[in-house]
Design a protein around this motif. Sequence first.
Motif, mmCIF file in Angstrom:
data_model
loop_
_atom_site.group_PDB
_atom_site.id
_atom_site.type_symbol
_atom_site.label_atom_id
_atom_site.label_comp_id
_atom_site.label_asym_id
_atom_site.label_seq_id
_atom_site.Cartn_x
_atom_site.Cartn_y
_atom_site.Cartn_z
ATOM 1 N N ALA A 210 17.959 -18.114 23.182
ATOM 2 C CA ALA A 210 18.376 -17.828 21.746
ATOM 3 C C ALA A 210 19.661 -18.687 21.568
ATOM 4 O O ALA A 210 20.057 -19.084 20.527
ATOM 5 C CB ALA A 210 18.734 -16.484 21.398
ATOM 6 N N LEU A 211 20.789 -18.744 22.525
ATOM 7 C CA LEU A 211 22.041 -19.199 22.374
ATOM 8 C C LEU A 211 22.399 -20.632 22.607
ATOM 9 O O LEU A 211 23.117 -21.323 22.112
ATOM 10 C CB LEU A 211 22.948 -18.229 22.695
ATOM 11 N N ALA A 212 21.754 -20.898 24.105
ATOM 12 C CA ALA A 212 22.073 -21.995 24.719
ATOM 13 C C ALA A 212 21.748 -23.329 23.795
ATOM 14 O O ALA A 212 22.603 -24.316 23.757
ATOM 15 C CB ALA A 212 21.343 -22.303 25.953
ATOM 16 N N GLY A 213 20.616 -23.415 23.206
ATOM 17 C CA GLY A 213 20.230 -24.575 22.303
ATOM 18 C C GLY A 213 21.153 -24.737 21.151
ATOM 19 O O GLY A 213 21.505 -25.785 20.971
ATOM 20 N N GLN A 214 21.568 -23.682 20.452
ATOM 21 C CA GLN A 214 22.438 -23.692 19.398
ATOM 22 C C GLN A 214 23.807 -24.158 19.853
ATOM 23 O O GLN A 214 24.509 -25.035 19.212
ATOM 24 C CB GLN A 214 22.545 -22.451 18.485
ATOM 25 N N LEU A 215 24.309 -23.531 20.961
ATOM 26 C CA LEU A 215 25.721 -23.998 21.475
ATOM 27 C C LEU A 215 25.725 -25.405 21.925
ATOM 28 O O LEU A 215 26.709 -26.050 21.943
ATOM 29 C CB LEU A 215 26.039 -22.960 22.738
ATOM 30 N N SER A 216 24.647 -25.777 22.433
ATOM 31 C CA SER A 216 24.522 -27.262 22.896
ATOM 32 C C SER A 216 24.717 -28.347 21.683
ATOM 33 O O SER A 216 25.146 -29.157 21.931
ATOM 34 C CB SER A 216 23.181 -27.407 23.948
ATOM 35 N N THR A 217 23.731 -27.720 20.570
ATOM 36 C CA THR A 217 24.051 -28.418 19.437
ATOM 37 C C THR A 217 25.436 -28.808 18.914
ATOM 38 O O THR A 217 25.834 -29.825 18.481
ATOM 39 C CB THR A 217 23.017 -27.797 18.408
ATOM 40 N N ILE A 218 26.121 -27.562 19.006
ATOM 41 C CA ILE A 218 27.394 -27.492 18.522
ATOM 42 C C ILE A 218 28.017 -28.446 19.201
ATOM 43 O O ILE A 218 29.190 -29.193 18.960
ATOM 44 C CB ILE A 218 28.064 -26.129 18.581
ATOM 45 N N ALA A 219 28.152 -28.339 20.619
ATOM 46 C CA ALA A 219 28.794 -29.339 21.447
ATOM 47 C C ALA A 219 28.658 -30.753 21.507
ATOM 48 O O ALA A 219 29.429 -31.521 21.422
ATOM 49 C CB ALA A 219 28.557 -28.762 23.043
ATOM 50 N N ILE A 220 27.318 -30.801 21.370
ATOM 51 C CA ILE A 220 26.936 -32.315 21.222
ATOM 52 C C ILE A 220 27.368 -33.031 19.985
ATOM 53 O O ILE A 220 27.891 -34.136 19.963
ATOM 54 C CB ILE A 220 25.500 -32.553 21.575
ATOM 55 N N GLN A 221 27.228 -32.432 18.702
ATOM 56 C CA GLN A 221 27.640 -32.847 17.575
ATOM 57 C C GLN A 221 29.189 -33.053 17.340
ATOM 58 O O GLN A 221 29.734 -34.153 16.810
ATOM 59 C CB GLN A 221 27.208 -32.045 16.276
ATOM 60 N N SER A 222 29.897 -31.975 17.856
ATOM 61 C CA SER A 222 31.495 -31.981 17.874
ATOM 62 C C SER A 222 31.805 -33.121 18.606
ATOM 63 O O SER A 222 32.812 -33.753 18.389
ATOM 64 C CB SER A 222 32.017 -30.288 18.229
ATOM 65 N N GLU A 223 31.193 -33.327 20.149
ATOM 66 C CA GLU A 223 31.697 -34.564 20.620
ATOM 67 C C GLU A 223 31.327 -35.716 20.058
ATOM 68 O O GLU A 223 32.293 -36.643 20.212
ATOM 69 C CB GLU A 223 30.878 -34.450 22.102
ATOM 70 N N SER A 224 30.383 -35.974 19.463
ATOM 71 C CA SER A 224 29.765 -37.233 18.853
ATOM 72 C C SER A 224 31.021 -37.425 17.490
ATOM 73 O O SER A 224 31.723 -38.488 17.560
ATOM 74 C CB SER A 224 28.672 -37.047 18.152
ATOM 75 N N ILE A 225 31.426 -36.227 16.859
ATOM 76 C CA ILE A 225 32.466 -36.509 15.924
ATOM 77 C C ILE A 225 33.678 -36.975 16.369
ATOM 78 O O ILE A 225 34.372 -37.895 15.926
ATOM 79 C CB ILE A 225 32.369 -35.127 14.999
ATOM 80 N N LEU A 226 34.217 -36.359 17.485
ATOM 81 C CA LEU A 226 35.459 -36.719 18.091
ATOM 82 C C LEU A 226 35.241 -37.918 18.746
ATOM 83 O O LEU A 226 36.406 -38.718 18.572
ATOM 84 C CB LEU A 226 35.733 -35.596 19.237
ATOM 85 N N ALA A 227 34.120 -38.484 19.179
ATOM 86 C CA ALA A 227 34.037 -39.771 19.793
ATOM 87 C C ALA A 227 34.114 -40.957 18.845
ATOM 88 O O ALA A 227 34.276 -42.235 19.238
ATOM 89 C CB ALA A 227 32.964 -39.710 20.782
ATOM 90 N N THR A 228 33.812 -40.453 17.569
ATOM 91 C CA THR A 228 33.695 -41.774 16.423
ATOM 92 C C THR A 228 34.419 -41.443 15.353
ATOM 93 O O THR A 228 34.084 -40.918 14.347
ATOM 94 C CB THR A 228 32.176 -41.901 16.449
ATOM 95 N N PRO A 229 35.735 -41.339 15.658
ATOM 96 C CA PRO A 229 36.584 -40.718 14.470
ATOM 97 C C PRO A 229 36.484 -41.887 13.072
ATOM 98 O O PRO A 229 37.022 -41.468 12.220
ATOM 99 C CB PRO A 229 38.190 -41.131 15.027
ATOM 100 N N THR A 230 36.212 -43.047 13.400
ATOM 101 C CA THR A 230 36.273 -44.089 12.312
ATOM 102 C C THR A 230 34.657 -44.192 11.793
ATOM 103 O O THR A 230 34.380 -45.133 10.773
ATOM 104 C CB THR A 230 36.232 -45.499 12.702
ATOM 105 N N ALA A 231 33.846 -43.300 12.096
ATOM 106 C CA ALA A 231 32.282 -43.393 11.473
ATOM 107 C C ALA A 231 32.556 -42.840 10.012
ATOM 108 O O ALA A 231 33.663 -42.258 9.499
ATOM 109 C CB ALA A 231 31.472 -42.241 12.389
ATOM 110 N N SER A 232 31.385 -43.302 9.192
ATOM 111 C CA SER A 232 31.603 -43.036 7.856
ATOM 112 C C SER A 232 31.348 -41.453 7.629
ATOM 113 O O SER A 232 30.950 -40.508 8.481
ATOM 114 C CB SER A 232 30.167 -43.569 7.286
#
Length: 404
Positions: A210-232
């Motif tokens: 119930a939680l691993a998938g949602q927490l993985s989504t949060i981790a992946i999306q937040s990592e993507s945002i931090l890794a691309t600070p100049t994105a649109s």
Amino acid sequence: MERIGAVWRDRVRATERSRDISDAVFTFAAGSAFVAVGLVNTGGRSPGLTADSRWLYLLPLTAICLVMVAKRRHPLAALAAGAVIFGVDVVMGGSIGTLLGFFDLIYAAALRGPATWVRRLEVGVGVLVPVAAATTFVVSGDPQVSLLVGLAVFAVLGTPLWWGRSVRHQTELAELAAERARDLERLAELRSEEVVREERTQMARDLHDALAGQLSTIAIQSESILATPTASPERHEQGLRAIRSASVLALREMRAMIGLLRTGAEPSTSPARLAELDELVASFAGQGLRVELVVPPELPSLPAAVDQAAYRIVQESLTNELKHGGGGGVSAAVTMRHGCLGIEVTGRPRVGAPPVASEQGGIGLLTMRERAEALGGTFEAGCREDGDGSRWRVRATIPLEEIS
């Protein structure tokens, strides 16, 4: 009276040793009283007793009372010694006190002696009673006297033996009942421990799924945002929306589980089912995972356990593809064949990625396998080669006949 009863219970009869000693003391006191009032020479063999000579009966009485102290540790030896003392007392004419002591020794032997010897005593008494009656008849020729002698021998030897044997039997039954109760208690403890282990395993599976998938989504999306600070800004907004959606869903699932654990009631929300696969696929599509879903147009009514297990297997498989997949899309298929529900999820592993199902060292694979095998099904996961290269495949089969 209460104080006297407390002294009797806590001091005079407190231990087995004190009970044996008090039995001997009371027997001696009663026998001495009988001697004092002249209740001796019960067999009529010493007609010329005087007031002084009757005190000689205190000798066998004292001896048999001393033997009574050892009746618990050495019941057969005490009985043998008591039989000799009783024989001497009978030759002297007989006294009631010594007879009472002999009664007690026979009773103790029947109660605590080895079972084989108790059976031998029973056989011996059974032979001695008719022999004594027959011998008396041969000597006296009087059938009434013979019958009285037989009854007297049975009363002296058979009554305490039968009494001790009966009490022993009841004690053994009580011990067997107590042992059975202890066994049942141990079985109940084992069952309780098994239930607790199963509940913990189920809680671990539910929490992970119930939680691993949602927490993985949060981790992946937040990592993507931090890794691309100049994105649109649109890209950042899309990632933040995915994070919020996953966190809200995780919070809802967590609240439902906490409420269930606190109250022990049925879940307040319905468990996830295969009918919700479209929503699940849409949530992964919002995270950049392209999923090709193949489901029969009309699924039959499935048992709740099968329906939820199949959903969780698909969910965990897609979560693993999101974390470890190499892109290129994922195919998820649910089939019904020969009375079995089949689930197959196929995707491409990331180049150089280890073939694991989760960041926790394979917990995802373990929970999926447990769900399938708990319902009598099969589970397999691994890489296979085809014309387009290596693919990671998860396959589970759950029979429906054994569940319905």
